[in-house]
Every structure is written in C-alpha cells, then in structure tokens.
Design an enzyme around this catalytic site. Structure first.
Site, PDB file in Angstrom:
ATOM      1  CG  ASP A  50      -3.191  69.057  60.202  1.00  0.00           C
ATOM      2  OD1 ASP A  50      -4.062  69.631  61.194  1.00  0.00           O
ATOM      3  OD2 ASP A  50      -2.029  69.729  59.977  1.00  0.00           O
ATOM      4  CB  SER A  65      -0.209  76.268  62.165  1.00  0.00           C
ATOM      5  OG  SER A  65      -1.531  76.123  62.296  1.00  0.00           O
ATOM      6  CG  HIS A 117      -1.849  71.305  63.278  1.00  0.00           C
ATOM      7  ND1 HIS A 117      -1.897  71.715  61.842  1.00  0.00           N
ATOM      8  CD2 HIS A 117      -2.063  72.574  64.010  1.00  0.00           C
ATOM      9  CE1 HIS A 117      -1.837  73.057  61.961  1.00  0.00           C
ATOM     10  NE2 HIS A 117      -1.746  73.384  63.130  1.00  0.00           N
TER      11      HIS A 117
END
Length: 271
Positions: free
Chosen positions: A223, A98, A251
């Site tokens: 995601d 991320s 995610h």
C-alpha cells in the site's frame, strides 16, 4: 434499494440497501474520493451468502448532499450514527476503507460503538495518514499538501495521480477510468476538505484504544497510500484484533485481491 436519510438540517445522505432481508448486516464506509460504488465487487457476492449490505455515500460524495462544512471525523461519524438510527441497525458489522476506516474508528469512540458487533478495517487511514513527530510511519505531510493544491488547481489530474498509487496489480483501463469518474462525482470542496482533515490532530491514537469489539484488519503490504505500518499500529492498539497482511497488494485491496478479500471478510463475519 436506494434512498436518502436526513442527518442534519438540509443535509441528506444517500444509502444503498442490498438484500434487506439478509441474516447479517454489513455497513460499508468508503474511502476518499469515491463513494459506495467502490464496494461493487462485495455487493455482488456477499448477498449471495445471505448478507445484507448497506453502502452510504459520505456527505459531499456520490449522490449525497454537498454542504460547505461538516468534513471532520466527528461530523462524519455522527452521520453514520444518524443512518444507524434511521435504519434501526443492531448487531451489525461496520467496515471502512481508508478514510472510511478512520471515520469508523471515530464512530467506535465517539458513539461507543453503538450497534456494532464487529469492526473491519480495510487499509484504514488510522491512527494517522501522515508522519508526525510521535508517529514516523505515514506519508510525508508535503505529499498531502501537494494533493490539496492539486485539487484546487487541476482536480482531474490530482485524481489521476492518486489513481496511479492505489493498485499494485495491473487493472484494465476501463476499470481505472470508472474509479476516476467516481472521484469526479464528489464536490471539489468536500474532496479538499477531507484531505485537509488528514493534516489535523484528530486523536485517532486514543480512539483505537477504546475499541472493544472483535476487529479484523486487512491491509496490503504494498500500500502506497496508507502504509502498512499503520495496520501494525492498529493491531497493537486494538486488544481484540486480527491483522491479515495481503502480499502483492496495494491500497484498493478489495480489487487487487477481491476473492481473498471477500473470503477473509466472510470468515470473520461467521466466526
């Protein structure tokens, strides 16, 4: 083995070094708003096959110091460089999830990939987490503004709401609560500052094109945070890259599909 490394005056970063005698080294950079513990299910398995795993808590998160400033990608990538220098890392695999993936991308550009033999991006927030006039594939800007406002008015609720976005497959309530607690360990100002970074013009579009090492891109099709088109953009920008889409995955792909995640990562390391 856990210890602290100074990255600038009065700022120390917490580092967890697992199996220091391992034959290959992977440096993990966590995403927002967690810390190195998010990679627990990699730290449990990868050393079993002989790898050295290093996890850091980015400044403002986990056990690291919490300065008021220093939450742009330049400074965060400089922190990684300080850790690499202190541990004398060479020919290591750099992996980021991320926002951690975005920091890794900046490290590759700003520090010319110093010491990195391979790069792994896990649901990376690059080249842009939000939609822009020239990049219509991210979240709407207002969604991030709402997150920032939530941090300043009711941070626990904001983190709970974020926690409801990160999984595609159901997880236990204790696991969900544990991840929530990791987020609460961060300073509120650093949590907001990183979210503000998503709104800025950080130039990761250019940074992606500078990456020359073999790169693995793992990304969940479902995601809801870093949308899948971000991974496609990464693949199109990094010449020597491989994109592996994860079906029925959100995610937090290293939890949603941890066995496949670990398998793909090990295969990439051994190639």
């Amino acid at each position: 083995m856990g210890f602290f490394i100074g990255v600038e005056r009065n700022v120390k970063i917490y580092v967890e070094d697992i199996n220091p005698s391992g034959n290959k080294t992977i440096l993990f950079i966590h995403g927002w708003p967690g810390n190195h513990n998010l990679f627990e299910y990699q730290f449990n398995q990868l050393p079993k096959v002989g790898y050295r795993c290093i996890g850091i808590d980015c400044r403002g998160f986990g056990l690291s110091d919490r300065p008021w400033t220093g939450y742009d990608y330049n400074r965060l990538s400089d922190d990684i460089r300080s850790v690499v220098h202190a541990l004398r890392l060479k020919n290591f695999i750099l992996g980021g999830h991320s926002t951690g993936g975005a920091i890794c991308v900046r490290y590759m550009a700003r520090h010319n990939g110093y010491g990195v033999s391979k790069l792994a991006l896990f649901a990376a927030a690059a080249p842009s987490l939000i939609q822009r006039p020239y990049f219509p594939y991210g979240l709407q800007k207002q969604a991030v503004i709402n997150i920032i406002q939530g941090i300043y008015t009711d941070r626990p609720k904001a983190l709970r709401d974020f926690g409801n976005m990160i999984f595609y497959n159901p997880v236990s309530k204790p696991l969900s609560y544990w991840i929530f607690q990791l987020g609460l360990q961060a300073a509120s100002w650093s949590t907001a500052a990183i979210a503000n970074t998503w709104l800025g013009e950080e130039g990761l579009f250019y940074d992606l094109k500078t990456i020359k090492v073999p790169t693995l891109i793992l990304h969940g099709i479902n995601d809801q945070v870093c949308l899948y088109p971000l991974a496609v953009s990464q693949k199109n920008s990094i010449k020597n890259s491989k994109l592996v889409p994860f079906e029925a995955c959100g995610h937090f792909l290293f939890y949603d599909q941890r066995e496949r995640f670990n398998s793909e990562l090990i295969q990439f390391i051994e190639e």
